[in-house]
Design an enzyme around this catalytic site. Sequence first.
Site, PDB file in Angstrom:
ATOM      1  CG  ASP A 103       6.149   3.784   0.488  1.00 33.27           C
ATOM      2  OD1 ASP A 103       6.336   4.221   1.405  1.00 33.27           O
ATOM      3  OD2 ASP A 103       4.856   3.189   0.218  1.00 33.27           O
ATOM      4  CE  LYS A 158       3.235   4.779   8.691  1.00 33.30           C
ATOM      5  NZ  LYS A 158       1.827   5.108   9.091  1.00 33.30           N
ATOM      6  CE1 TYR A 214      -3.591   2.390   0.766  1.00 32.14           C
ATOM      7  CE2 TYR A 214      -2.127   3.428   2.438  1.00 32.14           C
ATOM      8  CZ  TYR A 214      -3.164   3.615   1.699  1.00 32.14           C
ATOM      9  OH  TYR A 214      -4.196   4.727   1.864  1.00 32.14           O
TER      10      TYR A 214
END
Length: 434
Positions: free
Chosen positions: A245, A273, A150
């Site tokens: 990613d 994050k 994702y």
Amino acid sequence: MNNASKINTSRSQELFAEAGRLIPGGVNSPVRACGSVGGEPLFIEKADKSLIYDVDGNCYIDYVGSWGPMILGHRHPEVIKALEKVLKTGTSFGAPTSLETELASLVVDMVPSVEKVRMVNSGTEATMSALRLARGFTGRDIIIKFDGCYHGHADTLLVAAGSGVATLGIPGSPGVPDAVIKNTLSIGYNNIDAFTDVMEKMGDKVAAVIVEPVAGNMGMVAPLNGFHEALRELTAKYGALLIFDEVMTGFRVDKGSAQGLLGIMPDISCFGKIIGGGLPVGAYGGRADIMDKIAPVGPVYQAGTLSGNPLAMAAGVATLKEISKPGFYEALDAKTEKLVTGLKKAASDAGIDFCAGHIGSMAGFFFTGGPVNSFDDAKKSDLDRFARFYRGMLTKGVYLAPSQFEALFVSAAHTDEDIDKTVSAASETMKGLV
């Protein structure tokens, strides 16, 4: 909730009902919903170190960590101090500040492949912008991703996505036209032969290959030996860009992120994050010649009013400085190894099919005998057994992600006592799953 007979969650239930009248599904991100595990979400009131507290006063050992960024634990003193300093001067200016440069310098110094970096506001923005940059740099259209990975909810990437999409059973998403995704191909994660075959057929048309270097959105799935080496070799051979990613793995699995641990140099990397210390943030960076294609120095446009806002930058700077201290990652790895070993023993003692592993402080487990090397493998998990395990752990004060297809995260604030309590809770819960 199914655990209401053991812990009181009445106030959470009231708040969820109220939220459902005003917010779609009562949540602002689908992964927060708990329908797949047979319950309703807890509403959190506060957190400190390794613990979170719901609005009913229940306390839990937290292994979600705001879905990864809280590597220092909640309310770390240095992060709080940095935020308090910024609050005295202003929260957003829409203009450059020195904090942006300071955080960029830390990222460039710590990540092997990054020479320049652009700050954005979310992981979705980072991956979306990185792909636009890759297409603009190469003049090509095709993007290759991997099943179960994702990369945010940008239209072009909601193809065979994992995590929330998998949990909800959504194959892609209505509202995404076929024309938008016609240039996106998805291949099985860790499938070197399939990737090689695709590149041999159309490699000269591929703009970029984007991958989670350690998959975290189908549960935690480690790369097989040779997988990333094949991605690097074939993208270089055909002139495509390799995008890591690292929104989840960045500074989580190693000081140099996954690429530093694996010894692979991607062309572009995406972050989020941890680099915001728990505040909304994203970033993408890479080789200078690629990054200089971004406006205002290049023709590829990307902008954001709140990009590089001083609160997120200050929290990120404080966090990256803390995790750079000697011995930080070694201690974190040891804690995670202790947790994973304990979970495996609890399942084995109960005679339950189970596999688990970790890379650094990013861990995962599946209710299947394994091994789990791909999204198809992960989907063999016993989802009903996971749901019962989730509910059982919650009643014993352990807060896990409400999905079999999510990773779990250990922080520097977790103590040996936290780990011991978690393993004990798992052992007791596993016995009830037989």
